[in-house]
Motif scaffolding. Structure first.
Motif, PDB file in Angstrom:
ATOM      1  N   UNK A 152      -3.712  38.142 -37.891  1.00 42.70           N
ATOM      2  CA  UNK A 152      -4.943  39.057 -38.083  1.00 42.70           C
ATOM      3  C   UNK A 152      -6.212  38.511 -37.411  1.00 42.70           C
ATOM      4  N   UNK A 153      -7.215  38.988 -37.737  1.00 45.91           N
ATOM      5  CA  UNK A 153      -8.655  38.369 -37.316  1.00 45.91           C
ATOM      6  C   UNK A 153      -8.666  36.934 -37.539  1.00 45.91           C
ATOM      7  N   UNK A 154      -8.147  36.425 -38.450  1.00 47.22           N
ATOM      8  CA  UNK A 154      -8.136  34.907 -38.586  1.00 47.22           C
ATOM      9  C   UNK A 154      -6.691  34.434 -38.192  1.00 47.22           C
ATOM     10  N   UNK A 155      -6.731  34.188 -36.974  1.00 45.17           N
ATOM     11  CA  UNK A 155      -5.239  33.835 -36.815  1.00 45.17           C
ATOM     12  C   UNK A 155      -5.128  32.245 -36.975  1.00 45.17           C
ATOM     13  N   UNK A 156      -3.595  32.354 -37.643  1.00 46.68           N
ATOM     14  CA  UNK A 156      -3.212  31.092 -37.994  1.00 46.68           C
ATOM     15  C   UNK A 156      -1.671  30.945 -37.489  1.00 46.68           C
ATOM     16  N   UNK A 157      -1.526  29.572 -37.659  1.00 43.68           N
ATOM     17  CA  UNK A 157      -0.123  29.051 -37.072  1.00 43.68           C
ATOM     18  C   UNK A 157       0.238  27.682 -37.681  1.00 43.68           C
ATOM     19  N   UNK A 158       1.431  27.870 -38.415  1.00 41.85           N
ATOM     20  CA  UNK A 158       1.842  26.498 -38.874  1.00 41.85           C
ATOM     21  C   UNK A 158       3.365  26.426 -39.071  1.00 41.85           C
ATOM     22  N   UNK A 159       3.883  25.292 -38.220  1.00 43.88           N
ATOM     23  CA  UNK A 159       5.295  25.201 -38.525  1.00 43.88           C
ATOM     24  C   UNK A 159       5.897  24.140 -37.148  1.00 43.88           C
ATOM     25  N   UNK A 160       7.091  24.487 -37.364  1.00 44.66           N
ATOM     26  CA  UNK A 160       7.991  23.659 -36.282  1.00 44.66           C
ATOM     27  C   UNK A 160       7.921  24.043 -34.920  1.00 44.66           C
ATOM     28  N   UNK A 161       7.354  23.463 -33.759  1.00 42.70           N
ATOM     29  CA  UNK A 161       7.442  24.217 -32.410  1.00 42.70           C
ATOM     30  C   UNK A 161       8.157  23.076 -31.602  1.00 42.70           C
ATOM     31  N   UNK A 162       9.066  23.872 -30.751  1.00 47.00           N
ATOM     32  CA  UNK A 162       9.917  23.506 -29.391  1.00 47.00           C
ATOM     33  C   UNK A 162       9.380  23.840 -28.244  1.00 47.00           C
ATOM     34  N   UNK A 163       9.229  23.141 -27.081  1.00 47.10           N
ATOM     35  CA  UNK A 163       8.771  23.812 -26.079  1.00 47.10           C
ATOM     36  C   UNK A 163       9.407  22.948 -24.774  1.00 47.10           C
ATOM     37  N   UNK A 223       6.686  18.194 -13.131  1.00 41.83           N
ATOM     38  CA  UNK A 223       7.929  18.897 -12.994  1.00 41.83           C
ATOM     39  C   UNK A 223       8.258  19.090 -14.399  1.00 41.83           C
ATOM     40  N   UNK A 224       9.300  18.393 -15.017  1.00 39.91           N
ATOM     41  CA  UNK A 224       9.653  19.019 -16.467  1.00 39.91           C
ATOM     42  C   UNK A 224       8.961  18.354 -17.630  1.00 39.91           C
ATOM     43  N   UNK A 225       8.863  19.257 -18.440  1.00 39.05           N
ATOM     44  CA  UNK A 225       8.022  18.936 -19.645  1.00 39.05           C
ATOM     45  C   UNK A 225       8.802  19.346 -20.995  1.00 39.05           C
ATOM     46  N   UNK A 226       8.871  18.555 -21.966  1.00 37.13           N
ATOM     47  CA  UNK A 226       9.637  18.866 -23.376  1.00 37.13           C
ATOM     48  C   UNK A 226       8.834  18.504 -24.453  1.00 37.13           C
ATOM     49  N   UNK A 227       8.658  18.930 -25.211  1.00 37.36           N
ATOM     50  CA  UNK A 227       8.020  18.709 -26.518  1.00 37.36           C
ATOM     51  C   UNK A 227       8.336  19.284 -27.897  1.00 37.36           C
ATOM     52  N   UNK A 228       8.229  18.263 -28.984  1.00 38.30           N
ATOM     53  CA  UNK A 228       8.677  18.840 -30.257  1.00 38.30           C
ATOM     54  C   UNK A 228       7.599  18.572 -31.111  1.00 38.30           C
ATOM     55  N   UNK A 229       6.943  19.387 -32.124  1.00 34.04           N
ATOM     56  CA  UNK A 229       5.991  18.780 -32.907  1.00 34.04           C
ATOM     57  C   UNK A 229       5.549  19.581 -34.249  1.00 34.04           C
ATOM     58  N   UNK A 230       4.828  19.169 -35.090  1.00 34.56           N
ATOM     59  CA  UNK A 230       4.601  20.047 -35.995  1.00 34.56           C
ATOM     60  C   UNK A 230       2.988  20.664 -35.665  1.00 34.56           C
ATOM     61  N   UNK A 231       3.174  21.957 -35.458  1.00 34.95           N
ATOM     62  CA  UNK A 231       1.899  22.546 -35.218  1.00 34.95           C
ATOM     63  C   UNK A 231       1.045  23.302 -36.254  1.00 34.95           C
ATOM     64  N   UNK A 232      -0.086  22.938 -36.204  1.00 35.73           N
ATOM     65  CA  UNK A 232      -1.208  23.832 -36.788  1.00 35.73           C
ATOM     66  C   UNK A 232      -2.286  24.560 -35.855  1.00 35.73           C
ATOM     67  N   UNK A 233      -2.530  25.616 -35.884  1.00 37.62           N
ATOM     68  CA  UNK A 233      -3.260  26.551 -34.791  1.00 37.62           C
ATOM     69  C   UNK A 233      -3.992  27.452 -35.458  1.00 37.62           C
TER      70      UNK A 233
END
Length: 624
Positions: A266-277, A300-310
């Motif tokens: 929605x207008x108050x965008x929110x994201x919370x969880x496990x992220x892999x990129x 070159x290469x990039x890998x990440x995993x994290x708990x994201x809060x956006x």
């Protein structure tokens, strides 16, 4: 005999009755299609889609019905028109729609549909700042279901009873839809070009309002094949801008993305969880995404995993594990989108091992090697990205130089980029330094500062491959080099600065003083390798100071002081041409204050000239 005949008559009658019933049923089934009105099925399909979407729907007038193996109806020239603005382009247009329907319900005049296929549909989406779109509607079963689900969720959050009017229609769900060769066009800014997702093929499945909604599609975005798989167990809440469980996986050649958690769109965008990129080439991924950020050439290469809060303009990555090229680190990162400044990345990263050069090239397009120092650096990144990172590493390297216990910071802000080494251990000593790049209008430049203390310069020279008659021992080094230009630079001659090297007791390998004097008596010129192996020249102290400008190093101080003899040098080293022009004197060291002059003055001072090129200089004695 009469009993047997009677029994056979009964059996024949039963068989005949059963055959009659079977034939009658088959006849009824065979005649059912004749009782189906294609017009009724078409009108009901048009009404059902319109009632669900809350927008007017137009279907072609020439339906095609097929009853085998499943009753289906196909209609061409499908359009969904926006209910909010009349006379505008359709929000969806498809060449054809194919729908499965129930034969018995169709015979009764109220056909029901179970599965749909859209052939070459085009979805036009306009996204508005208030989180609505041209697909938003105040009516329709989907809108009613969303409103009811949101009302129930709000009541549950406040601990109240759900309103009686919050009833979710059974037909609020989409159903099962297959998309064949579809296109999605969306636009945020009315003055900008529309983005496109083309060659869409796959399925959308949402069979009941409270069921899990799933999507599995393939598509092409900006020339790259993309596979998307996603699901949510609360689709009505997600569409209503409330928090809902979401799982999504995007796979493509430039970028792979995996998220599992909670999201609010929605207008108050929110994201919370496990992220892999992950990305095999971040440069390629950024170019594909259309961002204006220009990363370093070598990234070159990039890998990440994290708990994201956006949220709308910021995000935080906790419990981060990141791999930049071959540099693996852990830590925390914060990212922010700023109105009047470039995006900012800030945080703390700890590495077991860190390649400083490749890490810096991930954010700043520094030269890949010393020979590339003369190539131009694109300083646009100074205006496109803000960076504030605190770094630590148990071991680190900068080219061939090996460091340990590194504490450093990387910062890009307001037209300046700095990499500061606050502390590091190197070759038995301590090291601090800074690499800075600035851009100020048409001015600006590059600055490199380095300070080493209690360093074993023999080990350092071996590591960086420096050969020749260099002072080996423990001492200190200070370097400051700058370039006055906003790009680094057109030639080595653009560099200016100073160097100060001081070494305690040590040796100069290959410098046999006795052989040096012997050759000076007999030869007009000679090379250092003619001095033989020997033990080298042992000194008690060495000091070299030079200024750098115009591609030359001007020796202001150059002394090697031994117990009985010393070498003094002065002159110019045109390093941009690897040449030498130095005058030298080999004599006894000066007598310290308070000490008596030696009884034996020793050999007379020997003057000489050093020319040729490094690392094989030519020595010419100067005769009186």
């Amino acid at each position: 005999m009469g009993f047997i005949i009677a029994q056979w008559s009964l059996r024949r009658a039963a068989i005949s009755g059963a055959l009659f019933v079977l034939v009658s049923v088959l006849a009824v089934f065979a005649s059912l299609p004749l009782a189906v009105s294609s017009g009724v099925v078409r009108d009901r399909l048009e009404r059902d889609i319109s009632t669900w979407a809350g927008h007017p729907v137009s279907l072609g007038d020439a339906p095609s019905i097929d009853f085998w193996p499943t009753p289906t109806i196909q209609l061409d020239n499908v359009e969904i028109l926006p209910s909010t603005v009349a006379g505008t382009d359709p929000i969806m247009r498809a060449d054809s729609i194919v729908a499965n329907f129930n034969l018995f319900s169709a015979v009764l005049g109220a056909p029901s549909f179970s599965e749909f296929k859209l052939i070459r549909p085009t979805f036009n989406v306009e996204l508005y700042p208030d989180a609505t779109s041209n697909w938003s509607s105040a009516s329709g079963e989907l809108a009613q279901g969303v409103a009811a689900a949101v009302a129930r969720d709000l009541a549950a959050q406040s601990g109240e009873e759900a309103p009686v009017s919050a009833v979710i229609p059974d037909s609020a769900a989409l159903g099962a839809v297959t998309i064949e060769d579809g296109t999605v066009k969306w636009i945020r800014d009315p003055g900008a070009a529309a983005e496109k997702l083309t060659a869409i093929n796959g399925t959308l499945a949402w069979t009941a309002p409270t069921a899990v909604a799933r999507a599995n599609i393939t598509a092409i975005f900006r020339g790259e094949q993309v596979t998307l798989a996603g699901s949510t167990s609360a689709p009505l809440l997600l569409l209503g801008g409330r928090s809902a469980p979401v799982e999504i996986k995007v796979s493509s050649a430039p970028l792979n993305f995996d998220f599992a958690g909670t999201a609010s769109l929605g207008q108050d965008f929110f994201l919370s969880g496990a992220l892999k990129l992950s990305s095999v080439s971040v440069r390629r991924a950024l170019e594909w995404s259309g961002t204006d950020i220009k990363p370093g050439e070598a990234l070159g290469a990039l890998e990440l995993s994290a708990k994201i809060t956006a949220e709308q303009t910021k995000a935080k990555l906790d419990d981060l594990i990141i791999m930049i090229d071959k540099n693996r680190g852990i830590g925390v990162l914060d990212m922010a989108l700023r109105e009047d400044a470039p995006p900012l990345i800030a945080g703390t990263l700890a590495f077991n091992s860190l390649d400083i050069a490749s890490f810096l090239q991930a954010f700043t397009p520094l030269p890949k090697a010393g020979k590339d120092i003369a190539s131009t650096i694109d300083t646009r990144f100074l205006r496109e990205l803000g960076l504030d990172l605190r770094l630590s590493a148990q071991s680190a390297s900068f080219g061939p130089v090996v460091l340990s216990n590194l504490a450093a910071a990387a910062r890009v802000e307001q037209g300046r980029a700095n990499f500061d080494v606050g502390d590091a251990t190197a070759y038995g000593g301590n090291l601090i330094g800074r690499i800075g790049i600035s851009e100020q209008g048409v001015d600006g430049g590059v600055k490199v500062q380095l300070s080493a203390r209690k360093t074993n310069f023999g080990g350092l020279f071996d590591a960086i491959g420096l050969t020749g008659p260099l002072p080996r021992g423990t001492g200190s080094l200070d370097i400051e080099v700058t370039s006055p230009y906003p790009s680094w630079a057109t030639a080595l001659s653009d560099l200016t600065g100073k160097i100060d090297l001081a070494v305690d007791a040590g040796t100069v390998p290959g410098l046999n003083i006795a052989k040096f004097r012997e050759l000076a008596k007999t030869e007009r010129f000679f090379y250092l390798d003619q001095l033989g192996e020997g033990t080298g020249f042992a000194f008690t102290s060495a000091r070299f100071q030079a200024t750098i400008a115009g591609g030359e190093a001007n020796l202001t101080t150059a002394e090697l002081i031994g117990p009985e003899q010393m070498i003094s040098l002065s002159g110019v080293i045109p390093y941009s041409r690897s040449s030498l022009a130095i005058a030298g004197v080999l004599a006894r060291p000066p007598v310290a204050d308070g000490e008596a002059a030696p009884a034996n003055p020793g050999p007379a001072p020997l003057r000489f000239f050093i020319g040729g090129s490094w690392p094989r200089p030519v020595i010419s004695p100067v005769t009186p």
